[in-house]
Scaffold this motif. Structure first.
Motif, PDB file in Angstrom:
ATOM      1  N   GLY A 222      -3.544   5.594  -8.461  1.00 32.80           N
ATOM      2  CA  GLY A 222      -4.590   6.657  -8.568  1.00 32.80           C
ATOM      3  C   GLY A 222      -5.337   6.807  -7.319  1.00 32.80           C
ATOM      4  O   GLY A 222      -4.863   6.204  -6.169  1.00 32.80           O
ATOM      5  N   PRO A 223      -6.230   7.685  -7.309  1.00 33.64           N
ATOM      6  CA  PRO A 223      -6.962   8.089  -5.649  1.00 33.64           C
ATOM      7  C   PRO A 223      -7.562   7.216  -5.155  1.00 33.64           C
ATOM      8  O   PRO A 223      -7.739   7.067  -3.811  1.00 33.64           O
ATOM      9  CB  PRO A 223      -7.700   9.466  -6.222  1.00 33.64           C
ATOM     10  CG  PRO A 223      -7.984   9.205  -7.801  1.00 33.64           C
ATOM     11  CD  PRO A 223      -7.066   8.436  -8.167  1.00 33.64           C
ATOM     12  N   GLU A 224      -8.070   5.997  -5.899  1.00 35.48           N
ATOM     13  CA  GLU A 224      -8.609   5.013  -5.300  1.00 35.48           C
ATOM     14  C   GLU A 224      -7.568   4.032  -4.263  1.00 35.48           C
ATOM     15  O   GLU A 224      -8.090   3.798  -3.225  1.00 35.48           O
ATOM     16  CB  GLU A 224      -9.314   3.862  -6.048  1.00 35.48           C
ATOM     17  CG  GLU A 224     -10.742   4.224  -6.316  1.00 35.48           C
ATOM     18  CD  GLU A 224     -11.378   3.230  -7.219  1.00 35.48           C
ATOM     19  OE1 GLU A 224     -12.200   2.665  -6.810  1.00 35.48           O
ATOM     20  OE2 GLU A 224     -10.960   2.908  -8.238  1.00 35.48           O
ATOM     21  N   ALA A 225      -6.422   4.028  -4.855  1.00 32.48           N
ATOM     22  CA  ALA A 225      -5.213   3.274  -3.984  1.00 32.48           C
ATOM     23  C   ALA A 225      -4.553   4.508  -2.812  1.00 32.48           C
ATOM     24  O   ALA A 225      -4.288   3.788  -1.851  1.00 32.48           O
ATOM     25  CB  ALA A 225      -4.370   2.854  -5.067  1.00 32.48           C
ATOM     26  N   SER A 226      -4.642   5.679  -3.254  1.00 33.53           N
ATOM     27  CA  SER A 226      -3.790   6.320  -2.276  1.00 33.53           C
ATOM     28  C   SER A 226      -3.903   7.824  -2.589  1.00 33.53           C
ATOM     29  O   SER A 226      -4.156   8.201  -3.892  1.00 33.53           O
ATOM     30  CB  SER A 226      -2.446   6.150  -2.288  1.00 33.53           C
ATOM     31  OG  SER A 226      -1.637   6.784  -1.447  1.00 33.53           O
TER      32      SER A 226
ATOM     33  N   TYR B  78      -8.080  12.885   6.352  1.00 31.19           N
ATOM     34  CA  TYR B  78      -8.008  11.460   6.157  1.00 31.19           C
ATOM     35  C   TYR B  78      -6.797  11.215   4.846  1.00 31.19           C
ATOM     36  O   TYR B  78      -7.031  11.655   3.718  1.00 31.19           O
ATOM     37  CB  TYR B  78      -9.118  10.681   5.868  1.00 31.19           C
ATOM     38  CG  TYR B  78     -10.248  10.724   6.822  1.00 31.19           C
ATOM     39  CD1 TYR B  78     -10.302   9.879   7.985  1.00 31.19           C
ATOM     40  CD2 TYR B  78     -11.038  11.984   6.959  1.00 31.19           C
ATOM     41  CE1 TYR B  78     -11.191   9.896   8.927  1.00 31.19           C
ATOM     42  CE2 TYR B  78     -11.917  11.980   7.940  1.00 31.19           C
ATOM     43  CZ  TYR B  78     -12.075  11.217   8.993  1.00 31.19           C
ATOM     44  OH  TYR B  78     -13.194  11.197   9.930  1.00 31.19           O
ATOM     45  N   SER B  79      -6.115  10.241   5.265  1.00 26.56           N
ATOM     46  CA  SER B  79      -5.044   9.649   4.285  1.00 26.56           C
ATOM     47  C   SER B  79      -5.821   8.379   3.774  1.00 26.56           C
ATOM     48  O   SER B  79      -6.194   7.554   4.606  1.00 26.56           O
ATOM     49  CB  SER B  79      -3.766   9.348   4.969  1.00 26.56           C
ATOM     50  OG  SER B  79      -3.829   8.430   5.587  1.00 26.56           O
ATOM     51  N   ILE B  80      -5.646   8.419   2.515  1.00 23.52           N
ATOM     52  CA  ILE B  80      -6.645   7.016   2.010  1.00 23.52           C
ATOM     53  C   ILE B  80      -5.478   6.135   1.382  1.00 23.52           C
ATOM     54  O   ILE B  80      -4.586   6.490   0.720  1.00 23.52           O
ATOM     55  CB  ILE B  80      -7.487   7.598   0.497  1.00 23.52           C
ATOM     56  CG1 ILE B  80      -8.316   8.673   1.139  1.00 23.52           C
ATOM     57  CG2 ILE B  80      -7.972   6.109   0.070  1.00 23.52           C
ATOM     58  CD1 ILE B  80      -8.975   9.280   0.023  1.00 23.52           C
ATOM     59  N   THR B  81      -5.454   5.071   2.074  1.00 25.03           N
ATOM     60  CA  THR B  81      -4.350   4.117   1.628  1.00 25.03           C
ATOM     61  C   THR B  81      -4.988   2.779   1.159  1.00 25.03           C
ATOM     62  O   THR B  81      -4.264   1.494   1.453  1.00 25.03           O
ATOM     63  CB  THR B  81      -3.415   3.705   2.898  1.00 25.03           C
ATOM     64  OG1 THR B  81      -4.441   3.704   3.940  1.00 25.03           O
ATOM     65  CG2 THR B  81      -2.484   4.696   3.024  1.00 25.03           C
TER      66      THR B  81
ATOM     67  N   VAL C 128       0.806  -1.160   0.203  1.00 23.64           N
ATOM     68  CA  VAL C 128      -0.066  -0.074   0.122  1.00 23.64           C
ATOM     69  C   VAL C 128       1.020   1.332   0.041  1.00 23.64           C
ATOM     70  O   VAL C 128       0.534   2.504  -0.180  1.00 23.64           O
ATOM     71  CB  VAL C 128      -0.891   0.092   1.168  1.00 23.64           C
ATOM     72  CG1 VAL C 128      -1.926  -1.342   1.078  1.00 23.64           C
ATOM     73  CG2 VAL C 128      -0.348   0.114   2.428  1.00 23.64           C
ATOM     74  N   LYS C 129       2.253   1.194   0.150  1.00 21.05           N
ATOM     75  CA  LYS C 129       3.152   2.356   0.289  1.00 21.05           C
ATOM     76  C   LYS C 129       2.759   3.391   1.181  1.00 21.05           C
ATOM     77  O   LYS C 129       2.435   4.401   0.885  1.00 21.05           O
ATOM     78  CB  LYS C 129       3.315   2.780  -1.450  1.00 21.05           C
ATOM     79  CG  LYS C 129       3.848   1.597  -2.069  1.00 21.05           C
ATOM     80  CD  LYS C 129       4.481   2.269  -3.419  1.00 21.05           C
ATOM     81  CE  LYS C 129       5.631   2.876  -3.425  1.00 21.05           C
ATOM     82  NZ  LYS C 129       6.775   1.847  -2.926  1.00 21.05           N
TER      83      LYS C 129
ATOM     84  N   GLY D 174      -6.885  11.059  10.024  1.00 18.42           N
ATOM     85  CA  GLY D 174      -7.411   9.655   9.973  1.00 18.42           C
ATOM     86  C   GLY D 174      -6.557   8.892   8.858  1.00 18.42           C
ATOM     87  O   GLY D 174      -6.079   9.413   8.117  1.00 18.42           O
ATOM     88  N   SER D 175      -6.781   7.565   8.960  1.00 19.68           N
ATOM     89  CA  SER D 175      -5.996   6.683   7.721  1.00 19.68           C
ATOM     90  C   SER D 175      -7.207   5.817   6.964  1.00 19.68           C
ATOM     91  O   SER D 175      -8.218   5.602   7.642  1.00 19.68           O
ATOM     92  CB  SER D 175      -5.079   5.799   8.374  1.00 19.68           C
ATOM     93  OG  SER D 175      -4.365   6.590   9.077  1.00 19.68           O
ATOM     94  N   TYR D 176      -6.673   5.432   5.893  1.00 19.56           N
ATOM     95  CA  TYR D 176      -7.373   4.491   5.025  1.00 19.56           C
ATOM     96  C   TYR D 176      -8.603   4.779   4.289  1.00 19.56           C
ATOM     97  O   TYR D 176      -8.648   4.596   2.993  1.00 19.56           O
ATOM     98  CB  TYR D 176      -7.621   3.187   5.934  1.00 19.56           C
ATOM     99  CG  TYR D 176      -6.351   3.005   6.782  1.00 19.56           C
ATOM    100  CD1 TYR D 176      -5.366   2.479   6.603  1.00 19.56           C
ATOM    101  CD2 TYR D 176      -6.730   2.801   8.182  1.00 19.56           C
ATOM    102  CE1 TYR D 176      -4.361   2.328   7.255  1.00 19.56           C
ATOM    103  CE2 TYR D 176      -5.454   2.509   9.318  1.00 19.56           C
ATOM    104  CZ  TYR D 176      -4.366   2.222   8.598  1.00 19.56           C
ATOM    105  OH  TYR D 176      -3.341   2.012   9.336  1.00 19.56           O
TER     106      TYR D 176
END
Length: 315
Positions: A279-283, A246-249, A125-126, A231-233
């Motif tokens: 892309g934004p779905e992944a991160s 929120y960071s999207i991971t 997920v980097k 937040g995360s994920y």
């Protein structure tokens, strides 16, 4: 150890058996309602079930101790064609069990380059990449000029994310104070609360984490002291004023990816990096009430990481 079967393996249709569904076993070591990594993974599973319906049959095991992972994975591998471990903490057990089940596909969400068996895929997920961006956002959002990070187990990816959160904060504000702590347990509320309170006592007013249920402890500390969390994920902006961003991971994105690839016949073993390049779905980074200037600056930082202008640690 909680096990749930989420769909029937065989379905009768007009007196004849329908096409046998893909049997998926998924190990979620923590709680699927942790507002973090595990819940994001579960959300990806739910998305896959909505997409495929009775084309997949899912067996899920959640809330297990580290010592019980091999037993849980053996159980899943004995009755499923695809087994997904949600979290880098499952990798050691997956690598051991996969050798005993060479005909079963295993995908590790949060896996690293050590996943090198012909039936194991490791999805990275980097987290360090997006942690740098989260650090930059924290520095922009902090009013005190001090930010903090609390991680669970001191796995390389968790430590590297902590380092890059600090680096991102310093990239925006070279004079910012940064506090970093590890609890040794993703789910320990008391230790996470204590670590957060210690940082608050030193001036930190924006906190970041890689925790599971331990996040509840961070929330308690922040509520008591009037500070805030990134937040995360998953992007939950607007649901809790305690959270500024929120960071999207993409944990759920990768769970669904493993199922998509298996159903599509394109599943491949080996290491696969995700992160910002996917892309934004992944991160991605979501600041809940970002100014135009802040959004523009964060977007530029993301592009500089993707281009290699800003270099970050692995993990």
């Amino acid at each position: 150890m909680a096990m749930t079967t989420l769909a029937l393996v065989g379905t009768s249709l007009g007196g004849a058996m329908a096409q046998t569904p893909l049997s998926v076993g998924i190990l979620i070591p923590g709680s699927k309602t942790d507002k973090g990594w595990m819940e994001s993974g579960y959300d990806g599973l739910v998305a896959a079930q909505k997409k495929y319906g009775d084309k997949i049959a899912v067996q899920m095991i959640e809330n297990i101790n580290y010592a019980d992972m091999e037993q849980a994975l053996t159980q899943l591998a004995s009755s499923n064609a695809l087994v997904i471990g949600v979290g880098g903490q499952t990798q050691a057990a997956v690598m051991k069990i996969a050798k005993r089940f060479p005909d079963i596909k295993f995908s590790i969400v949060g896996g690293n380059a050590g996943a090198e068996l012909p039936n194991v895929a490791g999805y990275d997920v980097k987290q360090a990449e997006i942690a740098f961006v989260a650090g930059a956002a924290a520095a922009m959002l902090s009013k005190s000029g001090a930010v903090s990070y609390v991680g669970g187990m001191e796995l390389p990816s968790i430590v590297n994310a902590g380092k890059e959160f600090g680096n991102g904060a310093k990239y925006v504000n070279p004079n910012i104070k940064y506090f970093e702590a590890y609890t040794g347990d993703f789910d320990d509320l008391a230790k996470a609360k204590e670590a957060t309170l210690t940082a608050i006592a030193q001036g930190a007013d924006v906190h970041y984490h890689i925790l599971n249920l331990g996040l509840r402890g961070m929330e308690q500390a922040a509520k008591e002291k009037g500070t805030h969390i990134i937040g995360s994920y998953t992007n939950y902006c607007g649901t809790d004023p305690l959270y500024l961003a929120y960071s999207i991971t993409g944990v759920g994105f990768q769970v669904k990816y493993a199922i998509d690839e298996t159903i599509g016949g394109t599943w491949k073993a080996g290491y696969k990096p995700f992160g910002l390049a996917m892309g934004p779905e992944a991160s991605d980074m979501a600041v809940c009430n970002a100014t135009d200037e802040m959004a523009k600056k964060l977007k530029a930082i993301i592009e500089d990481i993707k281009s290699g202008k800003i270099k970050v640690l692995e993990g």
